[in-house]
Design a protein around this motif. Sequence first.
Motif, PDB file in Angstrom:
ATOM      1  N   THR A   8      33.578  29.741  24.257  1.00  0.00           N
ATOM      2  CA  THR A   8      34.714  30.032  23.387  1.00  0.00           C
ATOM      3  C   THR A   8      35.832  30.722  24.157  1.00  0.00           C
ATOM      4  OG1 THR A   8      33.966  32.247  22.766  1.00  0.00           O
ATOM      5  CG2 THR A   8      33.073  30.378  21.504  1.00  0.00           C
ATOM      6  N   ARG A   9      37.007  30.727  23.547  1.00  0.00           N
ATOM      7  CA  ARG A   9      38.138  31.387  24.200  1.00  0.00           C
ATOM      8  C   ARG A   9      37.830  32.858  24.429  1.00  0.00           C
ATOM      9  NH1 ARG A   9      44.628  31.815  22.816  1.00  0.00           N
ATOM     10  NH2 ARG A   9      44.904  33.783  23.915  1.00  0.00           N
ATOM     11  N   GLU A  10      37.242  33.525  23.467  1.00  0.00           N
ATOM     12  CA  GLU A  10      36.944  34.943  23.622  1.00  0.00           C
ATOM     13  C   GLU A  10      35.997  35.177  24.788  1.00  0.00           C
ATOM     14  OE1 GLU A  10      36.854  33.251  20.779  1.00  0.00           O
ATOM     15  OE2 GLU A  10      38.635  34.130  19.807  1.00  0.00           O
ATOM     16  N   GLU A  11      35.008  34.310  24.920  1.00  0.00           N
ATOM     17  CA  GLU A  11      34.055  34.447  26.028  1.00  0.00           C
ATOM     18  C   GLU A  11      34.719  34.166  27.369  1.00  0.00           C
ATOM     19  OE1 GLU A  11      29.967  33.162  23.641  1.00  0.00           O
ATOM     20  OE2 GLU A  11      31.186  31.655  24.660  1.00  0.00           O
ATOM     21  N   ILE A  12      35.598  33.169  27.409  1.00  0.00           N
ATOM     22  CA  ILE A  12      36.322  32.861  28.646  1.00  0.00           C
ATOM     23  C   ILE A  12      37.200  34.037  29.047  1.00  0.00           C
ATOM     24  CG2 ILE A  12      38.120  31.399  29.663  1.00  0.00           C
ATOM     25  CD1 ILE A  12      37.006  29.110  27.889  1.00  0.00           C
ATOM     26  N   ASP A  13      37.915  34.586  28.080  1.00  0.00           N
ATOM     27  CA  ASP A  13      38.814  35.698  28.391  1.00  0.00           C
ATOM     28  C   ASP A  13      38.046  36.896  28.926  1.00  0.00           C
ATOM     29  OD1 ASP A  13      40.880  34.105  27.576  1.00  0.00           O
ATOM     30  OD2 ASP A  13      41.187  35.106  25.643  1.00  0.00           O
ATOM     31  N   ARG A  14      36.878  37.186  28.359  1.00  0.00           N
ATOM     32  CA  ARG A  14      36.066  38.292  28.861  1.00  0.00           C
ATOM     33  C   ARG A  14      35.540  37.985  30.261  1.00  0.00           C
ATOM     34  NH1 ARG A  14      33.947  38.431  23.575  1.00  0.00           N
ATOM     35  NH2 ARG A  14      32.072  37.310  24.271  1.00  0.00           N
ATOM     36  N   ALA A  15      35.092  36.744  30.454  1.00  0.00           N
ATOM     37  CA  ALA A  15      34.478  36.380  31.730  1.00  0.00           C
ATOM     38  C   ALA A  15      35.456  36.451  32.890  1.00  0.00           C
ATOM     39  CB  ALA A  15      33.888  34.968  31.638  1.00  0.00           C
ATOM     40  N   TYR A  16      36.737  36.220  32.607  1.00  0.00           N
ATOM     41  CA  TYR A  16      37.745  36.190  33.669  1.00  0.00           C
ATOM     42  C   TYR A  16      38.734  37.348  33.551  1.00  0.00           C
ATOM     43  CZ  TYR A  16      35.943  31.684  35.092  1.00  0.00           C
ATOM     44  OH  TYR A  16      35.136  30.683  35.556  1.00  0.00           O
ATOM     45  N   ASP A  17      38.257  38.471  33.034  1.00  0.00           N
ATOM     46  CA  ASP A  17      39.093  39.662  32.926  1.00  0.00           C
ATOM     47  C   ASP A  17      38.666  40.682  33.979  1.00  0.00           C
ATOM     48  OD1 ASP A  17      40.644  41.813  32.275  1.00  0.00           O
ATOM     49  OD2 ASP A  17      39.571  42.301  30.418  1.00  0.00           O
ATOM     50  N   PRO A  18      39.315  40.688  35.141  1.00  0.00           N
ATOM     51  CA  PRO A  18      38.918  41.635  36.185  1.00  0.00           C
ATOM     52  C   PRO A  18      39.477  43.036  35.983  1.00  0.00           C
ATOM     53  CG  PRO A  18      40.725  40.310  36.972  1.00  0.00           C
ATOM     54  CD  PRO A  18      40.398  39.803  35.588  1.00  0.00           C
ATOM     55  N   MET A  19      40.314  43.221  34.950  1.00  0.00           N
ATOM     56  CA  MET A  19      40.971  44.507  34.749  1.00  0.00           C
ATOM     57  C   MET A  19      40.125  45.494  33.960  1.00  0.00           C
ATOM     58  SD  MET A  19      43.784  44.323  36.372  1.00  0.00           S
ATOM     59  CE  MET A  19      44.357  45.932  35.848  1.00  0.00           C
ATOM     60  N   ARG A  20      38.956  45.104  33.515  1.00  0.00           N
ATOM     61  CA  ARG A  20      38.129  46.017  32.719  1.00  0.00           C
ATOM     62  C   ARG A  20      37.874  47.313  33.479  1.00  0.00           C
ATOM     63  NH1 ARG A  20      33.212  42.118  31.049  1.00  0.00           N
ATOM     64  NH2 ARG A  20      33.626  41.414  33.188  1.00  0.00           N
ATOM     65  N   GLY A  21      38.224  48.429  32.838  1.00  0.00           N
ATOM     66  CA  GLY A  21      38.033  49.731  33.456  1.00  0.00           C
ATOM     67  C   GLY A  21      39.093  50.095  34.476  1.00  0.00           C
ATOM     68  N   ARG A  22      40.126  49.287  34.601  1.00  0.00           N
ATOM     69  CA  ARG A  22      41.194  49.530  35.576  1.00  0.00           C
ATOM     70  C   ARG A  22      42.511  49.778  34.862  1.00  0.00           C
ATOM     71  NH1 ARG A  22      41.288  50.196  41.252  1.00  0.00           N
ATOM     72  NH2 ARG A  22      39.675  48.932  42.250  1.00  0.00           N
ATOM     73  N   ASP A  23      43.324  50.664  35.431  1.00  0.00           N
ATOM     74  CA  ASP A  23      44.698  50.872  34.968  1.00  0.00           C
ATOM     75  C   ASP A  23      45.584  49.942  35.780  1.00  0.00           C
ATOM     76  OD1 ASP A  23      47.340  51.720  34.599  1.00  0.00           O
ATOM     77  OD2 ASP A  23      46.785  53.824  34.376  1.00  0.00           O
ATOM     78  N   GLY A  24      45.977  48.831  35.174  1.00  0.00           N
ATOM     79  CA  GLY A  24      46.719  47.809  35.900  1.00  0.00           C
ATOM     80  C   GLY A  24      48.041  48.294  36.457  1.00  0.00           C
ATOM     81  N   GLU A  25      48.773  49.067  35.673  1.00  0.00           N
ATOM     82  CA  GLU A  25      50.076  49.546  36.128  1.00  0.00           C
ATOM     83  C   GLU A  25      49.926  50.484  37.319  1.00  0.00           C
ATOM     84  OE1 GLU A  25      52.358  51.218  32.993  1.00  0.00           O
ATOM     85  OE2 GLU A  25      52.474  49.339  31.838  1.00  0.00           O
ATOM     86  N   ALA A  26      48.929  51.358  37.274  1.00  0.00           N
ATOM     87  CA  ALA A  26      48.702  52.277  38.395  1.00  0.00           C
ATOM     88  C   ALA A  26      48.268  51.517  39.638  1.00  0.00           C
ATOM     89  CB  ALA A  26      47.650  53.313  38.012  1.00  0.00           C
TER      90      ALA A  26
END
Length: 282
Positions: A8-26
């Motif tokens: 599913t889209r939700e599963e794909i988005d989670r699987a390819y989200d490398p930003m988990r636990g990261r502050d992207g702007e910082a």
Amino acid sequence: MSVRHPATREEIDRAYDPMRGRDGEALIADWRSRSARSRERLRLIPDVAYGPTLAERMDVFPGSEPGGPVHLFLHGGYWRALSHDEFGFVADGLVAAGISVAVVNYALCPEVRFGEIVRQSRAAVAWMHRHGASLGVDPGRLSVSGHSAGGHLCAMLLATRWEEEYGLPRDLIRGALSISGLYDLAPFPRSWLQPKLRLTDRDVIDYSPVRQPCRSPARVKLVAGGEEPEAFAGQMAAQAAHLRGQGCAVDSALLPGDDHFSILDHYRPGGRLVDEIVAFHR
């Protein structure tokens, strides 16, 4: 070997989200700061044009050896974000090792179609092979690397018909290092990225490295972080199997303790990725 994709889209988005636990702007602010310091500390030939559009530019950091090898780096950002400005820091360790570095900029989706990004990455390599001597490098000693989306582009360089389409030697790339790359595009038309990427079914076939023959004799190294989402390791394994099935010289490795972003710290002087690229030129 094919990549097993989430359903599913939700599963794909989670699987390819490398930003988990990261502050992207910082994170991006840190990259920009490090890159600014690199531009001040190293010799720099800024914004060298490799094509006719404003996006087709590269920052060149000359190495200490006149006529020495040259390395092209292709940045990540899921083909729709970032630029060469954030990645000048990757030159630090390579320049210290005597290798000139070109950090390549390219246009982004949705301002251009996906295939245009692939074309620009190829144009950057072709330009360096033809004109690198004017920058004081040996274009016959050329290697490439890329991170994330840049790892995908790096892999697409190996599928290029250099002789037929560019009139260049098939072996113009000595070595290719793909870092946390994305080699099967099949999940992304069903992901949050699709409004930006606008991938068609034909794009998925034409621009997925796992669906393309390897046309280069270059040595290939694939790496990913052991702390990345598992989808990145799966993509790497599929590409490694695809290349080995064609008799290509390829090594692959998961780097323990590294996530999708800390893995770039191995471009520091003495870092593992520096060692891999130096080995291409021995």
